[in-house]
Design a protein around this motif. Structure first.
Motif, mmCIF file in Angstrom:
data_model
loop_
_atom_site.group_PDB
_atom_site.id
_atom_site.type_symbol
_atom_site.label_atom_id
_atom_site.label_comp_id
_atom_site.label_asym_id
_atom_site.label_seq_id
_atom_site.Cartn_x
_atom_site.Cartn_y
_atom_site.Cartn_z
ATOM 1 N N MET A 1 -15.948 6.411 1.225
ATOM 2 C CA MET A 1 -16.252 5.477 1.979
ATOM 3 C C MET A 1 -17.423 4.617 2.685
ATOM 4 S SD MET A 1 -14.654 6.365 6.109
ATOM 5 C CE MET A 1 -16.493 5.458 7.796
ATOM 6 N N SER A 2 -16.853 3.215 2.290
ATOM 7 C CA SER A 2 -18.360 2.455 2.718
ATOM 8 C C SER A 2 -19.254 3.196 4.066
ATOM 9 C CB SER A 2 -17.607 1.097 2.475
ATOM 10 O OG SER A 2 -18.802 0.454 3.303
ATOM 11 N N THR A 3 -20.604 2.511 3.734
ATOM 12 C CA THR A 3 -21.336 1.994 5.263
ATOM 13 C C THR A 3 -21.919 1.305 5.040
ATOM 14 O OG1 THR A 3 -22.713 3.089 3.561
ATOM 15 C CG2 THR A 3 -21.711 5.077 4.774
ATOM 16 N N SER A 4 -21.469 0.359 4.961
ATOM 17 C CA SER A 4 -21.427 -1.747 5.464
ATOM 18 C C SER A 4 -21.816 -1.575 6.675
ATOM 19 C CB SER A 4 -21.671 -1.912 3.568
ATOM 20 O OG SER A 4 -21.398 -3.405 4.142
ATOM 21 N N ALA A 5 -21.835 -2.443 7.240
ATOM 22 C CA ALA A 5 -22.012 -2.932 8.651
ATOM 23 C C ALA A 5 -21.371 -3.903 8.649
ATOM 24 C CB ALA A 5 -22.885 -3.302 9.076
ATOM 25 N N SER A 6 -20.136 -4.261 7.407
ATOM 26 C CA SER A 6 -19.563 -5.498 7.581
ATOM 27 C C SER A 6 -18.238 -5.075 6.056
ATOM 28 C CB SER A 6 -20.067 -6.690 6.910
ATOM 29 O OG SER A 6 -20.831 -6.809 5.825
ATOM 30 N N LEU A 7 -17.676 -5.511 6.390
ATOM 31 C CA LEU A 7 -16.210 -5.068 4.741
ATOM 32 C C LEU A 7 -15.346 -6.300 4.809
ATOM 33 C CD1 LEU A 7 -15.254 -3.127 3.183
ATOM 34 C CD2 LEU A 7 -14.236 -2.378 4.664
ATOM 35 N N GLN A 8 -15.164 -6.699 3.914
ATOM 36 C CA GLN A 8 -13.567 -7.574 3.285
ATOM 37 C C GLN A 8 -12.376 -7.035 3.273
ATOM 38 O OE1 GLN A 8 -14.963 -11.241 4.016
ATOM 39 N NE2 GLN A 8 -12.680 -11.434 3.802
ATOM 40 N N CYS A 9 -11.831 -7.363 3.743
ATOM 41 C CA CYS A 9 -10.489 -6.812 3.440
ATOM 42 C C CYS A 9 -9.358 -8.146 3.554
ATOM 43 C CB CYS A 9 -9.699 -5.644 4.766
ATOM 44 S SG CYS A 9 -11.171 -4.485 5.050
ATOM 45 N N GLY A 10 -9.342 -9.221 3.192
ATOM 46 C CA GLY A 10 -8.997 -9.778 2.092
ATOM 47 C C GLY A 10 -9.600 -11.236 3.146
ATOM 48 N N ASN A 11 -8.228 -11.250 4.332
ATOM 49 C CA ASN A 11 -9.112 -12.981 5.091
ATOM 50 C C ASN A 11 -9.872 -12.304 6.369
ATOM 51 O OD1 ASN A 11 -9.977 -15.614 5.630
ATOM 52 N ND2 ASN A 11 -7.756 -15.545 7.209
ATOM 53 N N THR A 12 -9.373 -10.834 6.098
ATOM 54 C CA THR A 12 -9.783 -10.514 7.550
ATOM 55 C C THR A 12 -11.882 -10.023 7.007
ATOM 56 O OG1 THR A 12 -8.366 -10.170 8.438
ATOM 57 C CG2 THR A 12 -10.175 -9.362 9.845
ATOM 58 N N LEU A 13 -12.823 -10.229 7.463
ATOM 59 C CA LEU A 13 -13.786 -9.402 7.696
ATOM 60 C C LEU A 13 -14.387 -8.748 8.618
ATOM 61 C CD1 LEU A 13 -16.699 -9.650 6.322
ATOM 62 C CD2 LEU A 13 -17.779 -10.956 8.155
ATOM 63 N N VAL A 14 -14.842 -7.434 7.893
ATOM 64 C CA VAL A 14 -15.058 -5.992 9.473
ATOM 65 C C VAL A 14 -15.900 -6.122 9.476
ATOM 66 C CG1 VAL A 14 -13.813 -3.595 10.151
ATOM 67 C CG2 VAL A 14 -12.582 -5.872 8.792
ATOM 68 N N VAL A 15 -16.429 -5.699 10.857
ATOM 69 C CA VAL A 15 -17.685 -5.817 11.863
ATOM 70 C C VAL A 15 -17.575 -4.702 11.735
ATOM 71 C CG1 VAL A 15 -19.723 -6.391 12.939
ATOM 72 C CG2 VAL A 15 -18.608 -8.031 11.038
ATOM 73 N N PHE A 16 -18.528 -3.441 11.650
ATOM 74 C CA PHE A 16 -18.904 -2.222 12.454
ATOM 75 C C PHE A 16 -19.838 -2.051 13.054
ATOM 76 C CE2 PHE A 16 -16.396 -1.224 8.564
ATOM 77 C CZ PHE A 16 -15.378 -0.552 9.420
ATOM 78 N N ASP A 17 -19.779 -2.864 14.411
ATOM 79 C CA ASP A 17 -21.080 -2.827 15.868
ATOM 80 C C ASP A 17 -21.815 -1.400 16.095
ATOM 81 O OD1 ASP A 17 -22.443 -3.552 17.608
ATOM 82 O OD2 ASP A 17 -22.094 -5.462 16.671
ATOM 83 N N GLY A 18 -22.103 -0.617 15.040
ATOM 84 C CA GLY A 18 -22.621 0.736 15.544
ATOM 85 C C GLY A 18 -23.701 0.643 14.711
ATOM 86 N N PRO A 19 -23.606 2.743 14.739
ATOM 87 C CA PRO A 19 -25.086 2.928 14.133
ATOM 88 C C PRO A 19 -24.781 2.592 12.244
ATOM 89 C CG PRO A 19 -24.238 5.154 15.088
ATOM 90 C CD PRO A 19 -23.464 3.272 15.132
ATOM 91 N N ARG A 20 -23.716 2.274 11.873
ATOM 92 C CA ARG A 20 -23.565 1.155 10.516
ATOM 93 C C ARG A 20 -24.783 0.170 10.130
ATOM 94 N NH1 ARG A 20 -17.927 1.294 7.148
ATOM 95 N NH2 ARG A 20 -17.576 3.390 7.806
ATOM 96 N N ARG A 21 -25.662 -0.162 11.267
ATOM 97 C CA ARG A 21 -26.491 -1.549 11.679
ATOM 98 C C ARG A 21 -27.442 -1.439 10.635
ATOM 99 N NH1 ARG A 21 -25.915 -4.857 16.506
ATOM 100 N NH2 ARG A 21 -27.550 -5.814 15.859
#
Length: 197
Positions: A1-21
């Motif tokens: 599993m990625s620990t990056s703060a953002s992840l591209q899923c097709g045309n959707t950018l997912v941002v994890f606004d939490g400790p991953r930042r």
């Protein structure tokens, strides 16, 4: 599993606004050091360009206050730009970096996200933990409609004592079944059981 703060899923950018930042690196000696706080001004600009260019943005929030624990010696190695954007508390052994939630968003969008956090906290307070899904999603419509906020709930181990609030809620409280997942600003991501007779 990625620990990056953002992840591209097709045309959707997912941002994890939490400790991953908070980004970390490992030194050759095996020590960990915090290196950067996502997003940089350029990263924030790319996220907003994506959103205003018509791409979808899903912002996953984990808590109302982002706190990242670390050893005091790790905190001493915080880059100055990270230290300037966050508050640091320490007892001399363990430190906590407190990062403002959604501080990278324009004020109107940040206010919307904070309002969702407040609404979802109300839902979490009112419903027994076992009856809630792992993801609570902001209800549409909002503008822009290609932005959605959601709240991640960390799974907790099942225990007998967690059943008592469920039984109280189901059999002794004057709460209709449909109210377990009310329509409103924050609702459960999947609640097809609402209509079950």
């Amino acid at each position: 599993m990625s620990t990056s703060a953002s992840l591209q899923c097709g045309n959707t950018l997912v941002v994890f606004d939490g400790p991953r930042r908070l980004a970390w690196r490992t030194s050759p000696s095996g020590d960990y050091a915090p290196t950067a706080l996502w997003p940089s001004p350029a990263q924030a600009a790319r996220v907003l360009d994506h959103l205003y260019g018509g791409g979808c943005l899903l912002v996953l929030l984990e808590q109302e206050r982002i706190s990242v624990p670390m050893y005091a010696e790790e905190a001493e190695r915080l880059p100055p730009d990270v230290a300037a954007r966050a508050d640091l508390t320490s007892d001399g052994v363990i430190s906590e970096l407190h990062v403002p939630v959604l501080d990278w968003m324009p004020p109107a969008l940040r206010e919307r996200g904070l309002r969702f956090l407040e609404d979802s906290a109300g839902l979490l307070d009112k419903s027994p933990d076992l009856l809630l899904p792992h993801l609570i999603v902001e209800d549409p419509p909002h503008r822009p409609d290609n932005l959605r906020f959601a709240r991640l709930r960390r799974p907790r181990p099942f225990s007998d004592d967690r059943l008592a609030p469920v039984t109280d809620h189901l059999f002794t409280a004057d709460v209709p079944v449909a109210a377990m997942c009310p329509a409103g600003t924050a609702t459960a991501a999947a609640h097809t059981w609402e209509s079950t007779p």
